[in-house]
Design a protein around this motif. Sequence first.
Motif, PDB file in Angstrom:
ATOM      1  N   PRO A  16       1.086  -1.191  -0.254  1.00 55.77           N
ATOM      2  CA  PRO A  16      -0.310   0.258  -0.003  1.00 55.77           C
ATOM      3  C   PRO A  16       1.133   1.622  -0.080  1.00 55.77           C
ATOM      4  O   PRO A  16       2.096   1.386   0.706  1.00 55.77           O
ATOM      5  N   LYS A  17       0.900   2.392  -0.409  1.00 54.56           N
ATOM      6  CA  LYS A  17       0.608   3.450  -0.936  1.00 54.56           C
ATOM      7  C   LYS A  17       0.071   4.662  -0.528  1.00 54.56           C
ATOM      8  O   LYS A  17      -1.263   4.573  -0.274  1.00 54.56           O
ATOM      9  N   ASN A  18       0.710   5.923   0.064  1.00 53.55           N
ATOM     10  CA  ASN A  18       0.124   6.629   0.655  1.00 53.55           C
ATOM     11  C   ASN A  18      -0.438   7.749  -0.193  1.00 53.55           C
ATOM     12  O   ASN A  18      -0.200   7.790  -1.684  1.00 53.55           O
ATOM     13  N   ALA A  19      -0.576   9.084  -0.060  1.00 52.87           N
ATOM     14  CA  ALA A  19      -1.187   9.767  -1.235  1.00 52.87           C
ATOM     15  C   ALA A  19       0.790  10.446  -1.102  1.00 52.87           C
ATOM     16  O   ALA A  19       0.331  11.149  -2.390  1.00 52.87           O
ATOM     17  N   LEU A  20       1.176  10.283  -0.956  1.00 51.41           N
ATOM     18  CA  LEU A  20       2.655  10.599  -1.880  1.00 51.41           C
ATOM     19  C   LEU A  20       3.631   9.610  -2.344  1.00 51.41           C
ATOM     20  O   LEU A  20       4.668  10.152  -3.025  1.00 51.41           O
ATOM     21  N   GLY A  21       3.151   8.592  -2.637  1.00 48.17           N
ATOM     22  CA  GLY A  21       3.594   7.635  -3.415  1.00 48.17           C
ATOM     23  C   GLY A  21       4.143   6.668  -2.267  1.00 48.17           C
ATOM     24  O   GLY A  21       5.355   5.852  -2.893  1.00 48.17           O
ATOM     25  N   TYR A  22       4.588   6.896  -1.370  1.00 47.58           N
ATOM     26  CA  TYR A  22       5.590   6.301  -0.257  1.00 47.58           C
ATOM     27  C   TYR A  22       4.764   5.025   0.319  1.00 47.58           C
ATOM     28  O   TYR A  22       3.578   5.087   0.624  1.00 47.58           O
ATOM     29  N   THR A  23       5.650   3.775   0.707  1.00 52.12           N
ATOM     30  CA  THR A  23       4.846   2.532   1.101  1.00 52.12           C
ATOM     31  C   THR A  23       5.552   3.049   3.046  1.00 52.12           C
ATOM     32  O   THR A  23       6.627   4.092   2.923  1.00 52.12           O
ATOM     33  N   ARG A  24       4.781   2.243   3.664  1.00 55.12           N
ATOM     34  CA  ARG A  24       5.940   2.308   5.313  1.00 55.12           C
ATOM     35  C   ARG A  24       6.833   2.063   4.728  1.00 55.12           C
ATOM     36  O   ARG A  24       7.074   2.413   5.472  1.00 55.12           O
ATOM     37  N   ARG A  25       7.310   1.307   4.366  1.00 55.33           N
ATOM     38  CA  ARG A  25       9.151   0.859   4.104  1.00 55.33           C
ATOM     39  C   ARG A  25       9.759   2.220   4.245  1.00 55.33           C
ATOM     40  O   ARG A  25      11.154   2.043   5.082  1.00 55.33           O
ATOM     41  N   ASP A  26       9.635   3.658   3.450  1.00 55.73           N
ATOM     42  CA  ASP A  26       9.303   4.533   3.489  1.00 55.73           C
ATOM     43  C   ASP A  26       9.836   5.801   4.493  1.00 55.73           C
ATOM     44  O   ASP A  26      10.972   6.244   4.762  1.00 55.73           O
ATOM     45  N   TYR A  27       9.109   4.856   5.990  1.00 51.61           N
ATOM     46  CA  TYR A  27       9.349   5.643   7.223  1.00 51.61           C
ATOM     47  C   TYR A  27       9.623   4.890   8.376  1.00 51.61           C
ATOM     48  O   TYR A  27       9.969   5.019   8.849  1.00 51.61           O
ATOM     49  N   GLU A  28      10.471   3.463   7.549  1.00 52.90           N
ATOM     50  CA  GLU A  28      11.272   2.594   8.639  1.00 52.90           C
ATOM     51  C   GLU A  28      12.760   3.502   8.792  1.00 52.90           C
ATOM     52  O   GLU A  28      13.041   4.125   7.426  1.00 52.90           O
ATOM     53  N   GLY A  29      13.013   2.511   9.664  1.00 48.92           N
ATOM     54  CA  GLY A  29      14.544   3.436   9.910  1.00 48.92           C
ATOM     55  C   GLY A  29      15.619   1.944   9.879  1.00 48.92           C
ATOM     56  O   GLY A  29      15.543   0.884   9.326  1.00 48.92           O
ATOM     57  N   ALA A  30      16.414   2.706  10.564  1.00 49.13           N
ATOM     58  CA  ALA A  30      17.868   0.619  10.813  1.00 49.13           C
ATOM     59  C   ALA A  30      17.057  -0.130  11.223  1.00 49.13           C
ATOM     60  O   ALA A  30      15.710  -0.268  11.960  1.00 49.13           O
ATOM     61  N   ILE A  31      17.942  -1.469  11.426  1.00 56.86           N
ATOM     62  CA  ILE A  31      16.938  -2.664  11.936  1.00 56.86           C
ATOM     63  C   ILE A  31      17.579  -2.248  13.318  1.00 56.86           C
ATOM     64  O   ILE A  31      18.659  -1.966  14.100  1.00 56.86           O
ATOM     65  N   SER A  32      16.168  -2.327  14.619  1.00 62.64           N
ATOM     66  CA  SER A  32      16.319  -2.106  16.477  1.00 62.64           C
ATOM     67  C   SER A  32      17.644  -2.919  16.984  1.00 62.64           C
ATOM     68  O   SER A  32      17.571  -4.108  16.224  1.00 62.64           O
ATOM     69  N   THR A  33      18.102  -2.336  17.856  1.00 58.72           N
ATOM     70  CA  THR A  33      19.288  -2.834  18.310  1.00 58.72           C
ATOM     71  C   THR A  33      18.155  -3.301  20.063  1.00 58.72           C
ATOM     72  O   THR A  33      19.300  -4.441  20.444  1.00 58.72           O
ATOM     73  N   LEU A  34      17.147  -2.981  20.086  1.00 58.53           N
ATOM     74  CA  LEU A  34      16.400  -3.312  20.473  1.00 58.53           C
ATOM     75  C   LEU A  34      16.186  -5.195  20.886  1.00 58.53           C
ATOM     76  O   LEU A  34      16.250  -5.611  20.724  1.00 58.53           O
ATOM     77  N   CYS A  35      15.885  -5.581  22.687  1.00 61.85           N
ATOM     78  CA  CYS A  35      15.337  -6.853  23.346  1.00 61.85           C
ATOM     79  C   CYS A  35      14.519  -6.931  22.097  1.00 61.85           C
ATOM     80  O   CYS A  35      13.642  -6.529  22.253  1.00 61.85           O
ATOM     81  N   ALA A  36      14.312  -8.662  21.936  1.00 60.05           N
ATOM     82  CA  ALA A  36      13.274  -9.045  21.438  1.00 60.05           C
ATOM     83  C   ALA A  36      12.432  -8.400  21.852  1.00 60.05           C
ATOM     84  O   ALA A  36      11.702  -9.055  23.591  1.00 60.05           O
TER      85      ALA A  36
END
Lengths: 615, 351
Positions: free
Chosen positions: B15-35
């Motif tokens: 799914p894309k939003n009105a700007l054409g971005y997917t959720r992935r475009d709002y993600e960042g680096a992989i978390s290093t916090l505890c599972a």
Amino acid sequence: MKSAQSIASINDFVIKFANVNGSGSASANELFARAVMRMGVPVAPRNIFPSNIQGLPTWYEVRVSEAGWLGARGGCDMMIAMNPQTWDRDVASLDAGGYLFYDSTKPMPASKFRDDITVLGVPLTAMCNREYTDPRQRQLFKNVMYVGALIALLDMEFGVAEALIVDRYRGKDPLIQANVHALRLGYDYVRAYLPCPIGLTIRRADAVGDRIFIDGNSACGLGAVYGGATVTGWYPITPSTSVIESFTSYCRKYRTDPDSGHARYAAVQAEDELASIGMVIGAAWNGARAFTATSGPGISLMQEFFGLAYFAEIPAVIFDVQRGSPSTGMPTKTQQSDLLACAYASHGDTRHVLLFPENPYECFTFGALAFDLADRLQTPVFVLSDLDMGMNESLCKPFDWDDSRRYDRGKLMTYEELEAGKDFGRYLDVDGDGIPYRTIPGTHPTKGAYFTRGTTRNAYAKYSESGADYVYNMERLRRKFDTAKNLVPAPVLHAASQPTRFGAIHYGSTSPAMAEASALLEADGIHVDTLRVCGFPFCDEIMQFIADHEQVFVVEQNESGQLRSLLINEGEIDPKKLVRVLHYDGSPITARFISSRIADALSDRKISPIRKVAS
Amino acid sequence: MTYLAKPKLLSADAPKNALGYTRRDYEGAISTLCAGCGHDSISASIVQACFDLDIEPHKVAKLSGIGCSSKTPDYFLGNSHGFNSVHGRMPSVLTGAALANRNLLYLGVSGDGDSASIGIGQFAHAMRRGVNMTYIVENNGVYGLTKGQFSATADKGSKSKKGVLNSDSPIDLAALALQLGATYVARSFSGDKEQLVPLIKGALRHNGPALIDVLSPCVTFNNHSGSTRSYDYVRQHNEAVNRVEVILPRDPIETSYPPGSLRRIVQHDGSILHLRKLDVDYDPSDRIGAINHLQERHALGEIVTGLLYVDSSAQDMHSHLNTVEKPLNQLGDAYLCPGSKALEALNALLR
């Protein structure tokens, strides 16, 4: 009443006003100083004041010097003794042959005077009580009245003081009339009842030129305006607060949008110094030019943030108006004792860029320059002023500005460059000068964003605990600091009239006293080359100066010789070569002090001629 | 910790939003916090909120202090500039950033140690000043990175993993924010994204200081029996006063509610907050009532969540300072430097 020869001097003496804090004397005393200047004779006034709002003793010292010496001289030729609390020490502090001016309304016993001075009594309180009923008016006009008396005693032009009053209260005619009337009362009394002029006189000269008269803090604030600062986070602390007052007042004048009335700047009084430097760093990270002003205790509080800005490479400008330290120290006295705390501020291996203005002119120019340097070097830049320079008005050359100058925003990567696919490594040394490129938040929708942190990272701003990444970064920071060497203002050399093996290094507000001390020493046949350091890191010229002299005096206003330590550490100088000349009692350093210390040191080494300079 | 890197390429039908971005475009680096860390759920909620609101990632500046929570801005909004500043001092850095450019969205992420212990001063003053920001406290009542010490939000009488009883009174950051003048105050639970995502959306569209105190259990050091910040404890004691839905001006309004069960609040920017009441007597426009409610329910051992207070006519720091519309960091030399003529005139006044 007098047995010693009365001091006789034209345009060269020191008058001290002993007042009570909060009595309204400041503006009257300044009126006197300006009147002397308007007669073309340079003055160097200084406030000596307590950490108090009302009631404690305060002094205003006016050095009159047609020769143009602006440093404190020491000694006192005439005392305006308006404070009964300090009477005894004020009388005692007069030089032999000096003049004591006092309010003679109440008779004083002879034991309260000295027999080697001239006593000049004017019944100021009685005259005021006759003239005014309102207690506040009685106080305020008493001050103006003694200025009027001085005008007569020193043979000054009444019209000059009158014109100053007209200028000051322009548009408020009743105030003009009232003040001129009080001035006239003092003047007329002296003309009628006292022998005048006395031995000290002001004679019209042409030694002021086009110089302006302003305090260093006002000039720093103006420098921040011209340097393009838009954000300040600040916390009140003596003696730096008026830097911010100056900035905001010049901003109201120059940075109010003419159409909307909106402000092209933001000044936020923070909850403490940590928050003030935090705001500065946040604003500068986001691409605004930002600064704060503080003093020693604030510098201590800001340490952690300085380390962050150094390591994360964020511009910041800090005006540090130094005062007596350590701890709360002497909040209303002057010192140059924050040098080391600023040069190596924060934990770990940090080094900071410092600028050392000598007077208000340089407070303005260095203040504006600091913003270019901070952006160019992406690091905190400290402007080290002090209380003596910051809070006292001083004559200096008029401010100037080159309209073709553009702000140097440093290495900013643009939308177009990112769009064109230019490689962006936030901490990558592309040009070999140690300075990386940065992006401002919001530059490009998908490129150039990075995560700023105080932890270690690689050249592309990714978190990294690798030793190699850490070392790359530290070596680059070292290269960047070397780059700064040639960007800070060059030192100023003053060569003695003949070649000499001796040199003296000094900085900041020591400058006028050092210049005068050189002249005193020259007059005694002692020749010393002087070098005024204007910035840190130290450029090669400073080290060459040390190498070129057998012995170098380091003249500064702190107890441990901080500039000397910094020179030894940075230049790997043999400590024996650098001789401390230290003045740190909280009063401004004087030429008499410097010249006598240097003369003594050279006489110990059997350097001839060894005539001692009077201290 | 997430051990598997996410694939860069998504299927074309993401799914894309009105700007054409997917959720992935709002993600960042992989978390290093505890599972299982509550903070990762909050990061996911921030991603969802920004995606839903069609926010351009580069128009967000995300700032944090120090601690587990403060590491998270690296794990969302990878196309936004981020600033992991010093411990307890994020509010001042954010304030400065907001002064420099009034046109970005400011997202402050902090923890209970960062905001309630070392940083309580800066927390308080940023609220007082009306900084236009969304301030999320990832509140787990414990210091994670230094292995399990109590923070200042830990309840009196709660037990640490090592069995120590906390004898100090807790700081309620939501109550404090109310008292200090924050104009959007909410509390939520990292385990309840349905509640949290709309609260973040409402905060991002709010004009003024918005605080969301998110209870976010620490699976490693504060998820045991005797803790008042464990998943189980928070679920059992969660008393939501309302459920929020954020309606943008462009959205069709389709939802229908029984009369009296809905409150409609229009924010400064035209966004509409639909509040479905769970506690019929609760009034989210009553600051003093909100403070009282929090204290009364806390005394009963309840954790009040939802949108606790909103002032839809709030003004921010820039309006207090009367700054120009154009961001200060974009004013050119000509707007900043008064030039030589002004200096000559000034010189004349100084003689």
